[in-house]
Design a protein around this motif. Structure first.
Motif, PDB file in Angstrom:
ATOM      1  N   PHE A 140      15.285  -5.044 -11.977  1.00 14.29           N
ATOM      2  CA  PHE A 140      16.575  -4.774 -11.341  1.00 14.29           C
ATOM      3  C   PHE A 140      16.387  -4.415  -9.869  1.00 14.29           C
ATOM      4  O   PHE A 140      17.301  -3.906  -9.231  1.00 14.29           O
ATOM      5  N   ASP A 141      15.181  -4.668  -9.344  1.00 11.48           N
ATOM      6  CA  ASP A 141      14.902  -4.407  -7.932  1.00 11.48           C
ATOM      7  C   ASP A 141      14.892  -5.697  -7.121  1.00 11.48           C
ATOM      8  O   ASP A 141      14.351  -5.737  -6.013  1.00 11.48           O
ATOM      9  N   SER A 142      15.487  -6.746  -7.644  1.00 10.76           N
ATOM     10  CA  SER A 142      15.544  -8.037  -6.968  1.00 10.76           C
ATOM     11  C   SER A 142      16.931  -8.634  -7.154  1.00 10.76           C
ATOM     12  O   SER A 142      17.595  -8.373  -8.160  1.00 10.76           O
ATOM     13  N   THR A 143      17.359  -9.428  -6.183  1.00 10.93           N
ATOM     14  CA  THR A 143      18.684 -10.059  -6.264  1.00 10.93           C
ATOM     15  C   THR A 143      18.586 -11.549  -6.016  1.00 10.93           C
ATOM     16  O   THR A 143      19.501 -12.163  -5.482  1.00 10.93           O
ATOM     17  N   SER A 144      17.466 -12.150  -6.385  1.00 10.73           N
ATOM     18  CA  SER A 144      17.335 -13.596  -6.242  1.00 10.73           C
ATOM     19  C   SER A 144      18.345 -14.300  -7.141  1.00 10.73           C
ATOM     20  O   SER A 144      18.855 -13.725  -8.111  1.00 10.73           O
ATOM     21  N   ALA A 145      18.637 -15.544  -6.808  1.00  9.16           N
ATOM     22  CA  ALA A 145      19.622 -16.302  -7.582  1.00  9.16           C
ATOM     23  C   ALA A 145      19.206 -16.388  -9.048  1.00  9.16           C
ATOM     24  O   ALA A 145      18.033 -16.609  -9.344  1.00  9.16           O
ATOM     25  N   GLU A 309      24.047 -13.464   6.811  1.00 10.09           N
ATOM     26  CA  GLU A 309      25.042 -13.888   5.818  1.00 10.09           C
ATOM     27  C   GLU A 309      24.401 -14.438   4.552  1.00 10.09           C
ATOM     28  O   GLU A 309      24.980 -15.283   3.867  1.00 10.09           O
ATOM     29  N   VAL A 310      23.196 -13.966   4.236  1.00  9.92           N
ATOM     30  CA  VAL A 310      22.515 -14.429   3.029  1.00  9.92           C
ATOM     31  C   VAL A 310      23.337 -14.105   1.786  1.00  9.92           C
ATOM     32  O   VAL A 310      23.531 -14.952   0.907  1.00  9.92           O
ATOM     33  N   TYR A 311      23.836 -12.868   1.686  1.00 12.57           N
ATOM     34  CA  TYR A 311      24.714 -12.505   0.573  1.00 12.57           C
ATOM     35  C   TYR A 311      26.137 -12.999   0.820  1.00 12.57           C
ATOM     36  O   TYR A 311      26.885 -13.249  -0.128  1.00 12.57           O
ATOM     37  N   ILE A 398      27.304 -14.276 -12.099  1.00 12.47           N
ATOM     38  CA  ILE A 398      27.360 -12.909 -11.582  1.00 12.47           C
ATOM     39  C   ILE A 398      28.569 -12.171 -12.143  1.00 12.47           C
ATOM     40  O   ILE A 398      28.475 -11.002 -12.544  1.00 12.47           O
ATOM     41  N   ALA A 399      29.708 -12.846 -12.201  1.00 16.36           N
ATOM     42  CA  ALA A 399      30.917 -12.225 -12.741  1.00 16.36           C
ATOM     43  C   ALA A 399      30.724 -11.831 -14.208  1.00 16.36           C
ATOM     44  O   ALA A 399      31.151 -10.747 -14.640  1.00 16.36           O
ATOM     45  N   SER A 416      30.924  -1.715  -6.438  1.00 14.40           N
ATOM     46  CA  SER A 416      30.540  -2.999  -7.006  1.00 14.40           C
ATOM     47  C   SER A 416      31.650  -4.008  -6.760  1.00 14.40           C
ATOM     48  O   SER A 416      32.773  -3.653  -6.385  1.00 14.40           O
ATOM     49  N   ALA A 417      31.316  -5.267  -6.952  1.00 19.51           N
ATOM     50  CA  ALA A 417      32.292  -6.349  -6.797  1.00 19.51           C
ATOM     51  C   ALA A 417      31.867  -7.502  -7.685  1.00 19.51           C
ATOM     52  O   ALA A 417      30.672  -7.692  -7.955  1.00 19.51           O
ATOM     53  N   ASN A 418      32.835  -8.281  -8.146  1.00 20.66           N
ATOM     54  CA  ASN A 418      32.539  -9.373  -9.066  1.00 20.66           C
ATOM     55  C   ASN A 418      31.646 -10.451  -8.475  1.00 20.66           C
ATOM     56  O   ASN A 418      31.039 -11.227  -9.208  1.00 20.66           O
ATOM     57  N   ASP A 419      31.581 -10.528  -7.134  1.00 22.84           N
ATOM     58  CA  ASP A 419      30.768 -11.569  -6.513  1.00 22.84           C
ATOM     59  C   ASP A 419      29.456 -11.043  -5.951  1.00 22.84           C
ATOM     60  O   ASP A 419      28.703 -11.783  -5.341  1.00 22.84           O
ATOM     61  N   ALA A 420      29.166  -9.759  -6.152  1.00 25.13           N
ATOM     62  CA  ALA A 420      27.940  -9.156  -5.620  1.00 25.13           C
ATOM     63  C   ALA A 420      26.869  -9.098  -6.706  1.00 25.13           C
ATOM     64  O   ALA A 420      27.153  -8.671  -7.835  1.00 25.13           O
ATOM     65  N   PRO A 421      25.640  -9.490  -6.387  1.00 26.94           N
ATOM     66  CA  PRO A 421      24.576  -9.498  -7.401  1.00 26.94           C
ATOM     67  C   PRO A 421      23.914  -8.146  -7.599  1.00 26.94           C
ATOM     68  O   PRO A 421      22.836  -8.060  -8.173  1.00 26.94           O
ATOM     69  N   PHE A 422      24.535  -7.087  -7.145  1.00 23.87           N
ATOM     70  CA  PHE A 422      23.994  -5.744  -7.268  1.00 23.87           C
ATOM     71  C   PHE A 422      25.135  -4.744  -7.268  1.00 23.87           C
ATOM     72  O   PHE A 422      26.279  -5.077  -6.951  1.00 23.87           O
TER      73      PHE A 422
END
Length: 500
Positions: A140-145, A309-311, A398-399, A416-422
């Motif tokens: 859970f320390d990574s947010t890769s696709a 703008e990676v995220y 992600i959602a 948090s947000a439905n489009d955020a990977p963290f």
């Protein structure tokens, strides 16, 4: 071992380091055998006449060396350093370096404890000296696709490229084909803005792009401005290259204009690094008015802007980017790592036209140049429409994973947000972010505490951790990890002392 007390070696250096050396010596000589339990920190501190903090830092050092393992609720046990270590013990996550001396991947961003940050040079390397996680650890320390079937498409495209361009693959890349720039233009475009094709510079991912921008726009000794919460690997990279990070206060909307103006007037930074559309680690989006205020200040103080703008590529909105508000001074950076696939290392910069060639040259000098195979693969992913298809599927995934987050952690305060990977979780009293991270690691769940996102020393405390949930292969693995974190939060027995 209630009768064991370490000898603190004489000499110079911090007391906790000398104490750690004494414990290590006793482990090496067998005075502390494998499996022995070290005294509780408070007891040993009383017996030696030192503070509990000194004992805690010493225990942290020997834990980093891989000599002991802390188990929440049980204590600290000797692992040993040879073949006597059991397989069960050896697979627990230890805070040490790989045995071959190489650095783990950049995504493994578990920072040092404060006891290890002895020098500015150490701080610069803090993001690279990471613990080696157990093979079964939940990342859970990574947010890769997330994995959604990209491999099949990539396999077909690689086969096409190797068949059609064998010479280019076998040689160095000495020029940039027009279609590489066209793909970058398409990928970076937003509803309110499209970059000029001549401004596009293909890069080996976003981090290499950002470091090339810093190298091309600053000199050693120059200051680079960062928000007080940010993607700190950039700040560490800047420090390593001789630039000096300077901190700007922020609120939920981004850098505070009045503080940015103060920092510019007093310290004269050359560059500002921001993540406006999806901030890491908070996931917030900077409003249009704040962007306009920041752009105005940047013009007044001749400040370059790096717009990461990676995220942001995961978020649909029509807010005008900095690259449209201040095109003469903004470097707009994007990549495929969060919204398509991380391993391809595809990225692009839209640069002010005056600096496009300088960014290309700086990137080549810092990285050795881009790979034809990976750049052509990234281009074909975009031009074929596959990248956009993956982006939409990843947003859906992600959602779905966010629903799991709400199920297990929804009762706790978070951003948090439905489009955020963290998510940016506030740990309840009396947890600290560092002790919660340590307790999670003991249970083979790796997360990032707030210190990972501080670009320098700060007295500001958030009591938050970032939990990324896109790296695990399956939703069942996400569910397992979230369940572990929920149990730790509900139990709370490790919040006072993560090593006992």
């Amino acid at each position: 071992m209630t009768n064991w007390h370490p000898e603190i070696p004489q000499g110079q250096g911090p007391l906790y380091i000398r104490l750690a050396d004494g414990i290590a010596e006793d482990i090496a000589t067998g005075a502390l055998p494998v499996g022995a339990k070290l005294p509780p920190q408070r007891d040993l501190a009383y017996d030696l006449g030192v503070t509990v903090g000194t004992i805690g830092r010493a225990y942290a050092v020997i834990r980093q060396r891989g000599l002991v393992s802390g188990e929440v609720g049980r204590g600290t046990f000797v692992l040993g350093s040879g073949p006597d270590v059991s397989l069960e013990e050896s697979t627990k996550p230890h805070l040490d370096m790989p045995s071959n001396g190489s650095a783990p991947s950049a995504d493994a961003q578990m920072s040092w404890t404060s006891s290890a940050m002895a020098t500015p040079r150490d701080v610069a390397f803090a993001g690279t000296r990471n613990p080696v996680p157990a093979p079964e650890a939940i990342r859970f320390d990574s947010t890769s696709a997330p994995e959604i079937g990209q491999a099949d498409v990539i396999r077909e495209l690689v086969a096409q490229i190797t068949h059609e361009a064998p010479y280019e693959i076998a040689s160095y890349t000495r020029s940039v084909p027009d279609n590489w720039r066209e793909a970058g233009q398409i990928w970076l475009s937003r509803p309110a803005w499209q970059p000029p094709v001549g401004s596009i510079v293909p890069t080996t991912g976003a981090q290499a792009a950002i470091m090339a921008i810093i190298a091309a726009t600053t000199a050693p000794g120059d200051q680079v401005a960062f928000e007080d919460l940010t993607y700190s690997s950039i700040a560490r990279g800047a420090a390593l290259s001789g630039r000096r990070p300077v901190i700007v206060a922020r609120d939920e909307d981004g850098p505070l204009p009045e503080d940015l103006a103060r920092v510019c007037a007093q310290k004269h930074p050359r560059v500002l690094f921001v993540m406006p559309t999806m901030h890491n680690p908070t996931g917030t989006c900077m409003r249009a008015q704040r962007r306009e205020e920041i752009a105005t200040i940047a013009r007044q103080h001749n400040l370059w802007i790096i717009e990461d703008e990676v995220y942001g590529s995961l978020r649909d909105n029509d807010i005008v980017p900095f690259a449209a508000l201040a095109p003469e001074r903004t470097f707009h950076v994007g990549s495929l790592s969060k919204s398509v696939t991380a391993g391809v290392r595809g990225g692009w910069v839209s640069s002010p036209l005056s600096h496009a060639q300088r960014i290309y040259t700086a990137h080549k000098m810092l990285t050795g140049g881009i790979s034809y195979l990976l750049s052509e693969l990234s281009t074909r992913l975009v031009l074929s429409g596959a990248a956009e298809d993956f982006r939409q599927k990843i947003r859906e995934e992600i959602a779905c994973r966010h629903e799991l987050v709400r199920k297990y952690l929804g009762s706790y305060e978070m951003v948090s947000a439905n489009d955020a990977p963290f998510l940016w979780l506030k740990v309840p009293e009396p947890w600290l972010s560092g002790t919660f991270k340590a307790a999670a690691a003991t249970s083979n769940v790796l997360i990032d505490d707030e210190d990972e996102f501080k670009p320098g020393r700060s007295g500001k405390v958030f009591h938050r951790v970032r939990i990324g949930f896109t790296n695990p292969m399956t939703r069942s693995e996400v569910t397992k990890g979230l369940g572990v974190l929920q149990n730790i939060l509900q139990d709370g027995s490790g919040c006072y002392d993560s090593f006992e």
